[in-house]
Design an enzyme around this catalytic site. Structure first.
Site, PDB file in Angstrom:
ATOM      1  N   CYS A  20       2.257  -4.504 -10.235  1.00  9.89           N
ATOM      2  CA  CYS A  20       3.634  -5.122 -10.956  1.00  9.89           C
ATOM      3  C   CYS A  20       3.140  -6.571 -11.561  1.00  9.89           C
ATOM      4  O   CYS A  20       2.711  -7.381 -10.885  1.00  9.89           O
ATOM      5  CB  CYS A  20       4.662  -5.111 -10.332  1.00  9.89           C
ATOM      6  SG  CYS A  20       6.263  -5.517 -10.952  1.00  9.89           S
ATOM      7  N   GLU A  31       0.855  -1.310   0.058  1.00 10.29           N
ATOM      8  CA  GLU A  31      -0.199   0.123  -0.012  1.00 10.29           C
ATOM      9  C   GLU A  31       0.828   1.338   0.092  1.00 10.29           C
ATOM     10  O   GLU A  31       0.456   2.176  -0.796  1.00 10.29           O
ATOM     11  CB  GLU A  31      -1.066  -0.041   1.239  1.00 10.29           C
ATOM     12  CG  GLU A  31      -2.126  -1.093   1.218  1.00 10.29           C
ATOM     13  CD  GLU A  31      -2.960  -1.376   0.080  1.00 10.29           C
ATOM     14  OE1 GLU A  31      -2.963  -0.210  -0.906  1.00 10.29           O
ATOM     15  OE2 GLU A  31      -3.302  -2.516  -0.352  1.00 10.29           O
ATOM     16  N   CYS A  61      10.493  -4.886  -6.657  1.00 10.31           N
ATOM     17  CA  CYS A  61      11.503  -5.113  -7.939  1.00 10.31           C
ATOM     18  C   CYS A  61      12.037  -4.148  -8.419  1.00 10.31           C
ATOM     19  O   CYS A  61      11.995  -3.144  -8.014  1.00 10.31           O
ATOM     20  CB  CYS A  61      10.618  -6.167  -9.072  1.00 10.31           C
ATOM     21  SG  CYS A  61       9.763  -4.868  -9.953  1.00 10.31           S
TER      22      CYS A  61
END
Lengths: 447, 179
Positions: free
Chosen positions: B143, B133, B167
């Site tokens: 993603c 969040e 990532c």
């Protein structure tokens, strides 16, 4: 994928709009909201949306009416209706009206994601499919037909109007004007474009070979017929058969061809079973078929069967304004094929090309440009790189054979009748050169 | 990201040390200072009797409206079952590119699914939801990298599949957004 998909949320409840807005924004979609159907329709008038997510029950115009109006405006928009459990019947009505799907509130998070993801996937696939179709059509249609002259525009207009019909077409024009390209353009713009275009060069085959080529043959029909073989008419089923050099076919083949055109059925050589095929015929010729009919060398009934539409391609000398465009087209074509930098053309060379008669038409121009790129300096095409920039004198009344004879003789003399070097310069093999010498009865002139 | 200060505002009772550990993990992930504060919000104002759940959207707006000086991002932490009008439940939500978010551990507990309680697993799940969040408040969308913490999660199993880290791509998006 989601970044390119736009969603319009239409709901009178602010909390629902905000929740959905937040949900889709987090998924990367482009999102806008409207509080009622009227506002939504006015937004849609100014911008296109891929997906509209609309509540069915709204004050004023309801979701169903809005859905109908959206569809009337843009059939491609995907509309997903949202409904409370109690109004599933209404949602079913929306589906009957063409809505993509419906979803009952509150949604399971997974259902909502799946629904929109599938809709987005459908939009992407549709766009890809359309792009590929366009690409396919572009590739096969008219990209090689270059020209903005009145004559060529007329030809292209005729191609467009004749393509949609099923009528037989005769394409006439001098050698090298691009008759086969026009035939391809007709086929690939016609409803038959997803079926084969089968070409037969009638002039290159003897009578018996042509017969076997057109109608096919059964095993053992003649010496060497070791297998059953489909004929070109059979291969063209659903598509188009292109008969090049139609004027060269024998009287016997003319009769057979007429029969096939009338019945759309034939029997393989050596066979006894009638085979039907649904094909369209396009013919090409550089001869005056009407004159041949008058002379009695071409059947009148076959001529009228074939000559439903006649497209005449003007020779290059009658559309000089197309020469620069054609030249650029061939420069791009050959420089790309030879992995070379693009070359320009010297003004004097261009002027000479524009003045030239081109008895061999576009094919001759193409060969000249290819040759000039090969032998040139890699930067620009000079007058000296063009064959007429040297000593060859062309005349508009000379035939292509005469020109070939003269050119071959000039090269032979240049290399002192050394066959290997001359053949290399002419870019033909030695056997071909010997055949040409024999054909044109060329000699050294020395005793 | 060190220009940001995040505050985790706890509503309801959490195990001692549970939230401070999460705060440390969040601080490491976003390279900023993270504080924990308890709040006495009357959750009955957000209860929806027909759904027997708490309105997550109203709670998010409440958190957003809180005036807590010195913090750039506020994340409300709850133990109750949250919903938003369109969805049957949520684990959490946040204002995209905003300053506020909420997360609840109610649906993260094994007991909800007829399994034995697992405090460690609960910690890992809650940590991932909170980091997820906060990512939205930094302008990150969901993603597609399978183990990225920003991957969308509908079920707890989905949360378990991913790591609690961003990532490389999401990290670089934050870096660009923050420039």
């Amino acid at each position: 994928m989601s970044k390119n998909i736009s969603i319009l949320i239409v709901d009178d409840e602010e909390s629902v709009r905000d929740s959905l807005y937040n949900w889709f924004i987090e998924d990367g979609y482009r999102v806008e909201c409207a509080g009622n159907a009227k506002e939504a329709l006015s937004i849609i008038e100014s911008r296109e949306f891929d997906i509209v997510l609309a509540d069915i029950k709204m004050p004023g115009m309801d979701g169903l009416e809005m859905h109908r109006r959206i569809k009337a405006q843009n059939k491609e928009t995907i509309v997903i209706v949202m409904t409370a459990f109690a109004s599933v019947d209404t949602a079913v009505q929306a589906l009957k009206d063409g809505a993509y799907d419906y979803i009952t509130k509150p949604f399971d998070p997974d259902d909502l994601s799946h629904l929109v993801r599938n809709a987005a996937k459908q939009i992407t696939l549709k766009a890809e499919n359309e792009a590929l179709r366009n690409k396919m059509n572009e590739l096969e249609n008219v990209e090689d037909i270059v020209g903005k002259s009145e004559g060529m525009l007329k030809v292209l207009k005729e191609v467009k109007s004749v393509a949609q019909s099923n009528s037989s077409v005769i394409i006439s024009g001098e050698s090298g004007t691009g008759k086969e390209l026009i035939a391809r353009a007709i086929h690939f713009n016609s409803p038959r474009r997803y079926f084969p275009l089968v070409s037969v060069h009638c002039g290159a085959l003897t009578e018996s070979l042509l017969e076997s080529e057109l109608f096919g043959h059964e095993k053992g029909a003649f010496t060497g017929a070791m297998y059953n073989r489909k004929g070109r008419f059979e291969m063209a089923d659903g598509g188009t058969i292109f008969l090049d050099e139609i004027a060269t076919i024998s009287a016997k083949t003319q009769v057979e061809l007429l029969r096939v055109l009338e019945s759309k059925s034939f029997i393989r050589v050596g066979g006894n079973k009638e085979i039907s095929s649904d094909f369209r015929v396009i013919c090409a010729t550089n001869k005056d078929l009407k004159k041949m009919v008058e002379n009695g060398t071409f059947r009148e009934d076959l001529f009228y069967r074939l000559n439903v539409v006649n497209i005449n391609i003007p020779p290059l000398r009658e559309r000089v304004e197309d020469i620069p465009m054609l030249m650029n087209h061939f420069i791009i074509k050959y420089c790309t094929a030879m992995s070379r930098d693009m070359v320009t053309i010297e003004p004097a060379a261009l002027k000479r090309l524009e003045e030239f008669e081109f008895p061999g038409n576009v094919r001759e121009l193409e060969n000249m440009i290819e040759r000039a790129i090969v032998i040139g300096n890699g930067k620009e095409i000079r007058l000296a790189d063009l064959p007429m920039g040297k000593d060859i004198i062309y005349s508009s009344v000379e035939s292509l054979d005469d020109l070939e004879k003269k050119y071959i003789l000039q090269i032979l003399n240049k290399y002192d009748w050394n066959i290997t070097r001359s053949a290399k310069a002419l870019k033909v093999d030695r056997v071909t050169l010997y055949n040409k010498i024999k054909k044109y009865d060329l000699s050294t002139g020395k005793s | 990201m060190d220009k940001h200060n995040i505050i985790l505002i706890a509503h309801g009772q959490f195990e001692s040390g549970f939230l401070s550990e999460i705060a440390e993990e969040v601080a490491l992930e976003y390279n900023c200072s993270v504080a924990v504060q308890e709040s006495q919000l009357d959750l009955m104002n957000f209860y929806e009797p027909t759904r027997r759940q708490y309105d997550g959207y109203k709670l998010l707006k409440e958190i957003d409206g809180m005036n807590i000086a010195g913090y750039t991002k506020k994340i409300g932490l709850f133990r109750v079952d949250l919903f938003i009008p369109i969805l049957t439940y949520i684990f959490g939500q946040a204002f995209f590119k905003g300053n506020s978010g909420i997360a609840s551990l109610y649906r993260l507990k094994n007991e909800q699914y007829g399994m034995k309680p697992d405090q460690d697993l609960l910690f890992h799940r809650f940590r991932k939801v909170i980091i997820h969040e906060i990512g939205h408040t930094f302008g990150l969308i969901h993603c597609h990298v399978p183990n990225c913490v920003m991957r969308s999660s509908t079920y707890v199993e989905d949360i378990d599949q991913k790591r609690h880290h961003l990532c490389c791509n999401c990290r670089s998006i934050i870096a660009v957004n923050e420039e």
